[in-house]
Design a protein around this motif. Structure first.
Motif, short mmCIF file in Angstrom:
data_model
loop_
_atom_site.label_atom_id
_atom_site.label_comp_id
_atom_site.label_asym_id
_atom_site.label_seq_id
_atom_site.Cartn_x
_atom_site.Cartn_y
_atom_site.Cartn_z
N VAL A 1 30.61 26.17 30.17
CA VAL A 1 31.90 26.81 29.95
C VAL A 1 32.62 26.63 30.85
CG1 VAL A 1 30.97 28.45 28.68
CG2 VAL A 1 31.06 29.24 30.93
N ILE A 2 33.94 26.95 30.74
CA ILE A 2 35.65 27.35 32.13
C ILE A 2 35.81 28.58 32.18
CG2 ILE A 2 37.86 26.22 31.69
CD1 ILE A 2 37.20 23.71 30.01
N ASP A 3 35.88 28.70 32.96
CA ASP A 3 36.12 30.07 33.76
C ASP A 3 37.80 30.10 33.75
OD1 ASP A 3 36.22 32.08 34.73
OD2 ASP A 3 35.06 32.39 36.56
N LEU A 4 38.28 30.91 33.32
CA LEU A 4 39.96 30.96 33.22
C LEU A 4 39.96 32.71 33.76
CD1 LEU A 4 41.20 29.12 30.12
CD2 LEU A 4 40.61 28.28 32.44
N GLU A 5 39.20 33.16 33.87
CA GLU A 5 39.43 34.51 34.51
C GLU A 5 40.32 34.68 35.92
OE1 GLU A 5 36.79 38.66 34.45
OE2 GLU A 5 36.13 36.78 34.62
N GLY A 6 40.94 34.17 36.42
CA GLY A 6 41.40 34.02 37.55
C GLY A 6 42.77 32.78 37.53
N GLY A 7 42.81 32.49 36.49
CA GLY A 7 43.94 31.85 35.80
C GLY A 7 43.76 30.03 35.57
N PHE A 8 44.71 29.68 35.30
CA PHE A 8 44.59 28.01 35.57
C PHE A 8 44.49 27.80 36.59
CE2 PHE A 8 46.60 23.74 35.23
CZ PHE A 8 45.23 23.05 34.26
N GLU A 9 45.39 27.97 37.25
CA GLU A 9 45.77 27.20 38.67
C GLU A 9 44.06 27.35 38.99
OE1 GLU A 9 47.76 25.10 40.33
OE2 GLU A 9 48.49 25.43 38.03
N GLU A 10 43.50 28.86 39.94
CA GLU A 10 42.71 28.83 39.75
C GLU A 10 41.52 27.63 39.71
OE1 GLU A 10 39.01 32.02 40.24
OE2 GLU A 10 40.71 33.04 40.83
N TYR A 11 41.14 27.72 38.37
CA TYR A 11 40.05 26.66 37.65
C TYR A 11 40.58 25.38 37.89
CZ TYR A 11 38.79 23.17 34.04
OH TYR A 11 38.48 22.46 33.82
N ALA A 12 41.88 25.11 38.03
CA ALA A 12 42.62 23.31 38.99
C ALA A 12 41.98 23.31 40.02
CB ALA A 12 44.20 23.46 38.69
N SER A 13 42.66 24.11 40.95
CA SER A 13 41.63 24.15 42.47
C SER A 13 40.38 24.00 41.78
CB SER A 13 42.23 25.31 42.71
OG SER A 13 43.26 25.34 42.96
N ARG A 14 39.47 25.01 42.10
CA ARG A 14 38.10 24.79 42.15
C ARG A 14 37.17 23.18 41.56
NH1 ARG A 14 35.42 29.26 38.62
NH2 ARG A 14 33.21 28.70 39.48
N LEU A 15 38.22 22.61 40.27
CA LEU A 15 38.09 21.28 39.59
C LEU A 15 38.16 20.03 40.66
CD1 LEU A 15 36.95 20.56 36.45
CD2 LEU A 15 39.17 20.14 36.08
N ARG A 16 39.72 20.55 41.10
CA ARG A 16 40.11 19.60 41.92
C ARG A 16 39.22 19.23 42.87
NH1 ARG A 16 45.18 20.86 41.20
NH2 ARG A 16 45.08 22.91 42.96
N ALA A 17 38.52 20.68 43.80
CA ALA A 17 37.50 20.70 44.94
C ALA A 17 35.89 19.72 44.26
CB ALA A 17 37.30 21.99 45.06
#
Length: 404
Positions: A139-155
């Motif tokens: 799953v992709i967790d979007l509860e914190g919004g897309f920018e938070e998801y993108a930050s996790r993905l970049r990390a």
């Protein structure tokens, strides 16, 4: 346990409202998987319009009010299947907090000797002990919004995120301005998606799901189903005026399921599927969705996109009955073999190559048949007297191919 069984269309408006309310509050009651759109009344109604074997068991509590809903399919011999088995990515009983049921008692009330599932939600204590295998469902967790998801993905993988965004820009430069439509309402694009997906199934040697008319009918039913709590959602990625990737899934209040993604192979170098998934995550987060459910299955793109995993189960709930024993004896070896191959890389890779080889052979034969058909049509008239030429107005336009 007081259980009544009905066809989907026989549910009352009040019962549907209770069912929807249970799903809306599922995350607050510690059972978030019950909010999945595959467990919604709208999905059961849509499948019921396409198949005559769908039933819904409504269990009532001591207060006489609906406490649980159990959608399923049933054969004439009492063999039960999860509704949409083989298609649905979440199955089980939608119930209110504290409601307890015993699997054997529920099956008896439904006239079932056995109930088979392959994506049973984790929040199903009544079916404890029925699972024969458990699987991760990314799953992709979007509860914190897309920018938070993108930050996790970049990390986790900066190169993956950077490369996908670069291909998005490259597609725009080389083909045309990239435009993503999160909720495409043109039914012609649904037909394009199904054509792409059918071609993919054939190309990879898999069974074409859209060769089954009821599944095609189901997607059209879901495409036209829309409410505040549920919708069939077609999303399309365009480059210029050309569709390059598309996806059809289901949306509930908090969950968007990733169900049928496909793309035009001529744009494969731009990874349009990955580009579309990132844009879909961004748009879903903007409309308040908390989770993109990528579905069970070990695929490289899912591993790259996911932030975590849910657990789903496969198996049978059954009563002591000859039909149940016979069904399990017939189905268990096939399921065990398939799961072993899919979860063992040393077995899966050669099996996948074999299927793709079969797909290529099948495509080659289909191409030869089409060439022979065209040759017969284009070079002889009905009498066999010689070349037949279509009138100018009827001649097909071959200046551009139909990507569908």
């Amino acid at each position: 346990m007081d259980v009544t069984v009905c066809r989907p269309g026989e549910l009352t408006a009040a019962e549907r409202a209770v069912w929807t309310s249970l799903q809306a509050k599922a995350h607050l009651n510690g059972a978030p998987q019950l909010g999945n759109p595959f467990l919604a009344p709208e999905f059961a109604l849509a499948v019921g319009r396409c198949r005559g074997d769908v039933r819904i068991a409504v269990a009532r509590g001591a207060d006489g009010e609906p406490a649980a809903f159990f959608p399923y399919q049933r054969t004439a011999f009492g063999v039960g299947r999860a509704i949409g088995l083989g298609l649905s990515d979440c199955q089980g009983v939608v119930h209110r907090p504290g409601f307890a049921f015993e699997a054997g008692e529920l099956l008896r009330a439904c006239g079932l000797s056995v109930w088979e599932f392959d994506h049973l939600a984790a929040d199903q204590p009544g079916f404890g002990g029925s699972a024969t295998a458990s699987f991760a469902s990314p799953v992709i967790d979007l509860e914190g919004g897309f920018e938070e998801y993108a930050s996790r993905l970049r990390a986790r993988s900066a190169s993956f995120y950077r490369t996908t965004r670069y291909k998005d820009r490259k597609l725009g430069r080389r083909v045309g301005e990239v435009r993503y439509v999160h909720d495409e309402r043109d039914p012609a694009m649904l037909r394009v998606l199904m054509a792409w997906k059918s071609a993919q199934y054939r190309r990879t040697g898999r069974s074409d799901r859209f060769a089954k008319r009821w599944i095609v009918h189901l997607l059209h039913q879901l495409f036209h189903t829309r409410s505040d709590s549920f919708a069939g959602r077609l999303s399309v990625l365009y480059a210029g005026s050309a569709p390059v990737a598309a996806h059809f899934g289901l949306r509930s209040e908090r969950v968007h399921t990733c169900w049928f993604p496909a793309y035009d192979p001529q744009f494969a170098q731009y990874s349009p599927g990955l580009v579309m998934h990132l844009r879909m995550a961004e748009a879903a987060a903007a409309e308040g969705v908390h989770q993109l459910d990528l579905g069970r299955g070990e695929k490289a793109y899912k591993e790259s996109l996911k932030t975590g995993d849910l657990t789903v189960h496969e198996g049978w709930a059954s009563r002591a009955h000859p039909v149940a024993l016979g069904h399990r004896a017939r189905r268990a070896p096939l399921r065990a073999l398939r799961n072993t191959v899919q979860t063992t890389p040393a077995l899966y890779r050669p099996a996948d190559r074999l299927l793709r080889g079969v797909g290529a052979l099948r495509a080659g034969r289909a191409g030869e048949r089409e060439e022979r058909r065209r040759g017969h049509t284009d070079h002889t008239d009905d009498s066999g007297a010689g070349p037949a030429r279509a009138p100018e107005a009827e001649r097909p336009d071959t200046s551009r191919g139909d990507r569908g």
